[in-house]
Design a protein around this motif. Structure first.
Motif, mmCIF file in Angstrom:
data_model
loop_
_atom_site.group_PDB
_atom_site.id
_atom_site.type_symbol
_atom_site.label_atom_id
_atom_site.label_comp_id
_atom_site.label_asym_id
_atom_site.label_seq_id
_atom_site.Cartn_x
_atom_site.Cartn_y
_atom_site.Cartn_z
ATOM 1 N N MET A 58 13.884 -76.382 28.077
ATOM 2 C CA MET A 58 13.087 -77.747 28.208
ATOM 3 C C MET A 58 13.530 -78.733 27.082
ATOM 4 O O MET A 58 13.345 -78.800 25.998
ATOM 5 C CB MET A 58 11.629 -77.388 27.025
ATOM 6 N N ARG A 59 14.451 -79.399 28.747
ATOM 7 C CA ARG A 59 15.006 -80.633 27.350
ATOM 8 C C ARG A 59 14.548 -81.510 28.188
ATOM 9 O O ARG A 59 15.005 -82.811 27.609
ATOM 10 C CB ARG A 59 16.952 -80.587 27.620
ATOM 11 N N GLU A 60 13.496 -82.134 28.047
ATOM 12 C CA GLU A 60 12.861 -83.756 28.756
ATOM 13 C C GLU A 60 12.427 -84.437 28.110
ATOM 14 O O GLU A 60 13.469 -85.743 27.802
ATOM 15 C CB GLU A 60 11.632 -82.795 28.490
ATOM 16 N N ALA A 61 12.235 -83.914 26.284
ATOM 17 C CA ALA A 61 12.576 -85.055 25.268
ATOM 18 C C ALA A 61 13.833 -85.360 24.537
ATOM 19 O O ALA A 61 13.812 -86.197 23.716
ATOM 20 C CB ALA A 61 11.360 -84.539 24.118
ATOM 21 N N GLU A 62 14.748 -84.429 24.294
ATOM 22 C CA GLU A 62 15.573 -84.570 23.802
ATOM 23 C C GLU A 62 16.964 -84.335 25.108
ATOM 24 O O GLU A 62 17.087 -83.256 24.938
ATOM 25 C CB GLU A 62 16.149 -83.374 22.587
ATOM 26 N N PHE B 51 -6.344 -73.989 23.559
ATOM 27 C CA PHE B 51 -5.237 -75.351 23.298
ATOM 28 C C PHE B 51 -3.941 -74.792 24.155
ATOM 29 O O PHE B 51 -3.664 -75.889 25.253
ATOM 30 C CB PHE B 51 -5.409 -76.401 21.825
ATOM 31 N N LEU B 52 -2.692 -74.003 22.514
ATOM 32 C CA LEU B 52 -2.164 -73.967 22.896
ATOM 33 C C LEU B 52 -1.482 -73.047 24.450
ATOM 34 O O LEU B 52 -0.699 -73.795 25.288
ATOM 35 C CB LEU B 52 -1.094 -72.927 22.433
ATOM 36 N N ILE C 269 8.215 -69.636 25.836
ATOM 37 C CA ILE C 269 7.055 -70.292 24.994
ATOM 38 C C ILE C 269 6.012 -69.423 25.110
ATOM 39 O O ILE C 269 5.158 -68.999 24.379
ATOM 40 C CB ILE C 269 6.768 -71.554 25.368
ATOM 41 N N GLU D 99 4.637 -78.455 34.545
ATOM 42 C CA GLU D 99 5.278 -80.050 35.153
ATOM 43 C C GLU D 99 6.679 -79.587 34.830
ATOM 44 O O GLU D 99 7.781 -80.194 36.012
ATOM 45 C CB GLU D 99 5.122 -80.712 33.685
ATOM 46 N N ILE D 100 7.451 -79.274 33.506
ATOM 47 C CA ILE D 100 8.855 -78.956 33.504
ATOM 48 C C ILE D 100 9.606 -77.709 34.216
ATOM 49 O O ILE D 100 10.659 -77.985 34.853
ATOM 50 C CB ILE D 100 9.406 -79.442 31.962
ATOM 51 N N THR E 180 12.912 -72.136 26.535
ATOM 52 C CA THR E 180 12.736 -73.452 25.170
ATOM 53 C C THR E 180 14.239 -73.910 25.414
ATOM 54 O O THR E 180 13.923 -75.228 25.445
ATOM 55 C CB THR E 180 12.104 -73.096 23.965
ATOM 56 N N ARG F 170 0.549 -76.288 30.979
ATOM 57 C CA ARG F 170 1.001 -77.521 31.822
ATOM 58 C C ARG F 170 2.115 -77.876 31.695
ATOM 59 O O ARG F 170 3.187 -78.591 32.669
ATOM 60 C CB ARG F 170 -0.332 -78.482 31.015
ATOM 61 N N SER F 171 2.396 -77.293 30.798
ATOM 62 C CA SER F 171 4.526 -77.953 30.516
ATOM 63 C C SER F 171 4.630 -76.691 31.413
ATOM 64 O O SER F 171 6.203 -77.743 31.979
ATOM 65 C CB SER F 171 4.667 -77.825 29.129
ATOM 66 N N LEU G 298 -1.609 -75.932 27.113
ATOM 67 C CA LEU G 298 -0.734 -76.878 26.761
ATOM 68 C C LEU G 298 0.823 -76.489 27.515
ATOM 69 O O LEU G 298 1.555 -76.430 28.420
ATOM 70 C CB LEU G 298 -0.480 -77.659 26.013
ATOM 71 N N VAL G 299 0.700 -75.276 27.118
ATOM 72 C CA VAL G 299 1.890 -74.404 27.698
ATOM 73 C C VAL G 299 1.999 -73.942 29.440
ATOM 74 O O VAL G 299 2.918 -74.483 29.725
ATOM 75 C CB VAL G 299 1.926 -72.413 27.147
#
Lengths: 125, 527
Positions: free
Chosen positions: A110-114, A90-91, A25, A101-102, A107, A97-98, A94-95
């Motif tokens: 990064m399968r938290e949402a899917e 902002f990005l 990312i 967290e993750i 990418t 923070r993710s 965001l990057v």
């Protein structure tokens, strides 16, 4: 001059697309930043690159005395720079923070949402 | 400065000399209200108890301004207001025609419903994260995008609504939300950047950014300018925004992660801004290029609707299924754009209005269902019918409406679209529309059967049904449902609105003439 800037813009686009195709990312983010700059340069070039004087009307005159530089693309680029800068900030947060967290910036990971092992919808009643 | 007064300057050639009428302020009223109350909500961030009241008053005022604007445009035609009194194309123009005013009004309704639903869905944590300021600023951005008459401004409003939507999307900063927001943010930012690139080429070609000005100059530039290329770039950028196949995969990756009220607002508002922009660019600005690209647009439309419905069939999570239904609906609207006839456009616009209301209502419904069932997974769902029969009734209405079955609002636009595609002999498009209806019916029917009719053993964590203040939440849902029932049973008003929009889109002269009154000559394009 146009040729040189056009080639530079092309290089920016190539670099941006190359970086955005990455799996990581942070590289994609750099690619997006470069893409924004490539577009800004394009706006600047579409306003025609000239060596005219600044668009200032002398006191007492009603119209510019000679050919003037086109101020509009610069206003557009300024707006676009401000917006893309704020989005970059902002990005970046965001990057970060993710990543915190993750725990990855890949990418594919990064399968938290899917999630990969998501249940299939019910096949019987 | 004195002493120059004797030089005569014909100010009427450069500036608007007539003071703006009171009604002209209606064009900017919704966004002024949005920004004002957004700022007020920001000021009260230390005292978040006041925010719901402030935000709801702001949303109500916005809705009132939208209604006033819609009524005024319906009575008197396009309203134009130019900033700074410089005549267009130099001053920045806001122009509301029927298309913009109708979309703004529907957005106002959605925003109001969202604000009401949020009273229970967003607790003090969400308020501290800034839900209400973000909501109002996003609403202001969405409304302004519908009302602006300047294409660079359209880009700016896209960014305004985008930053508001980022804030709403990561409200709470859970792992899932961060993941979804990352993908949403990157892909939407890339789409907006490509949109800006297309604007750059447009400016390089025309030397103006005023949409009405471009519209009347396009005919002269068609021989020399790369207009098809520019139109295709706009198509790509806005298709990405609207989540059309194949650039739609950011939507199912992110729309199920935020709070349900945010999902509902996104489903109702954000993709439709992309559709609005496509309609505006292709019909007001590039009508000849639309004809050239129409083949590609209808193929994209057919693939989007069928694959969206198939995606919905393959989902286990109710919210993700709804995300695919949003995509499927986008295909319908694109079909209207691709067909380009009066019937097709009218159907597409009607479908967009229907989809804004129904998709938001469906997410709100999913939120209530999830609260009752303690989760959104379809394979563990069940038993809702006995718990909440009224919810089953609302659900049945909404699910029939989204699949386009009578007597609800989804039927009429589909009838229009099928008729329009058969009129031009595109039987395969008509088939795709009907197939989508069938697949959607299966997907939502399965969801209804599993979550309402199936009996499940009571969960060990108990049926945690918060009975507290369910009234307002349900009220917002019922109000939206009422709209879809009303538009289905008595579609004449909506049809007359969408017919008029289609007529205005097909003859953009009216829009151009109201921005440039006929006494102003067309300035020649200098090379």
């Amino acid at each position: 001059m146009e040729t040189a800037i056009t080639i530079l813009t092309g290089l920016f686009f190539v670099t941006a697309i190359y970086l955005m195709l990455s799996r990581h990312i942070i590289r994609i983010l750099l690619g997006v930043a470069i893409l924004g700059n490539a577009v800004n340069l394009t706006i600047f070039t579409t306003g025609r690159i000239t060596r005219e004087v600044p668009p200032i009307i002398p006191e007492g005159a009603l119209v510019p005395q000679e050919a003037i530089a086109n101020p509009l693309p610069q206003a557009l680029v300024l707006t676009a720079i401000v917006i893309s800068f704020s989005f970059f900030a902002f990005l970046l947060v965001l990057v970060f923070r993710s990543y915190q967290e993750i725990g990855t910036d890949d990418t594919d990971e990064m399968r938290e949402a899917e999630p990969r092992d998501e249940a299939v919808p019910p096949l019987g009643y | 400065m004195a002493g120059k007064t004797e030089t005569t300057v014909d100010l009427a050639r450069a500036m608007v000399l007539a003071p703006p009428q009171a009604a002209d302020y209606l064009v900017v009223a919704p966004l002024v209200v949005g920004f004002l109350f957004g700022a007020l909500c920001l000021m009260t961030r230390k005292n978040t108890d006041r925010q719901p009241f402030l935000a709801l008053s702001g949303l109500a005022l916005m809705l009132a301004a939208d209604i006033g604007l819609f009524w005024h445009v319906w009575q008197n035609g396009t309203v134009v207001m130019t900033m700074g009194r410089w005549l267009p194309p130099f001053g920045i123009t806001f122009a509301a025609d029927m298309l913009g005013a109708t979309f703004a009004l529907t957005a106002g309704i959605i925003g109001m419903a969202g604000g009401l639903y949020a009273l229970q869905d967003v607790g003090s944590t969400g308020r501290r994260y800034g839900f209400y300021p973000f909501l109002l600023l996003m609403m202001a951005g969405v409304t302004a995008a519908f009302l602006t008459g300047d294409i660079f401004n359209l880009y700016v409003w896209f960014e305004v609504l985008l930053i508001g939507s980022f804030g709403l999307l990561i409200l709470g900063s859970e792992r899932e939300q961060l993941d979804g927001a990352t993908k949403y943010a990157f892909l939407n930012l890339i789409a907006t950047t490509l949109f800006l690139l297309a604007v750059a080429y447009l400016y390089g070609t025309f030397g103006t950014l005023n949409m009405a000005d471009i519209s009347r100059k396009a005919a002269a530039m068609r021989e020399t300018g790369p207009l098809v290329t520019i139109a295709a770039m706009f198509l790509f950028a806005f298709a990405m925004k609207a989540a059309a196949f194949p650039v739609n995969f950011w939507l199912p990756a992110s729309y199920h992660t935020p709070r349900i009220v945010v999902s509902g607002l996104f489903a109702g508002l954000l993709t439709k801004v992309g559709i609005y922009a496509l309609l505006r660019i292709f019909l007001t600005l590039f009508d000849v290029e639309r004809d050239l690209l129409a083949g590609a647009v209808v193929v994209i439309a057919a693939l989007t609707m069928v694959l969206g419905a198939m995606g919905a069939l393959a989902q286990n999570d109710i919210r993700r299924m709804l995300g695919y239904l949003v995509i499927s609906g986008i295909g319908m609207m694109l079909a209207g754009l691709g067909l380009g006839s009066a019937t097709g456009l009218s159907g597409g616009v009607f479908y967009a209005l229907h989809s804004m209301v129904v998709m938001t209502a469906l997410y709100f419904l999913a939120g209530l269902m999830g609260r009752h069932m303690g989760g959104f997974a379809l394979d563990r769902a069940g038993g809702l019918y006995s718990q909440a029969p009224w919810m089953a009734a609302v659900a049945l209405v909404l699910l029939l409406s989204v699949s386009g079955l009578p007597p609800f609002s989804g039927l009429w636009p589909k009838v229009y679209l099928v008729k329009a595609s058969l009129d031009v002999g595109a039987w395969w498009l008509a088939f795709a529309i009907l197939l989508t209806g069938l697949l959607t019916t299966i997907a939502v029917g399965r969801m209804f059967a599993f979550s309402f009719w199936r009996e499940v053993a009571p969960r060990e964590d108990g049926e945690a049904v918060p009975a507290k203040g369910r009234g307002i939440t349900a009220g917002a849902l019922v109000a939206l449902t009422f709209l879809t029932v009303a538009a289905g049973l008595y579609p004449a008003p909506v049809i007359s609105v969408s017919d008029r929009i289609a007529g205005e889109l097909l003859t953009p002269n009216g829009y151009v003439d109201s921005v440039f009154p006929s006494d102003q000559p067309v300035r020649e394009i200098e090379q």
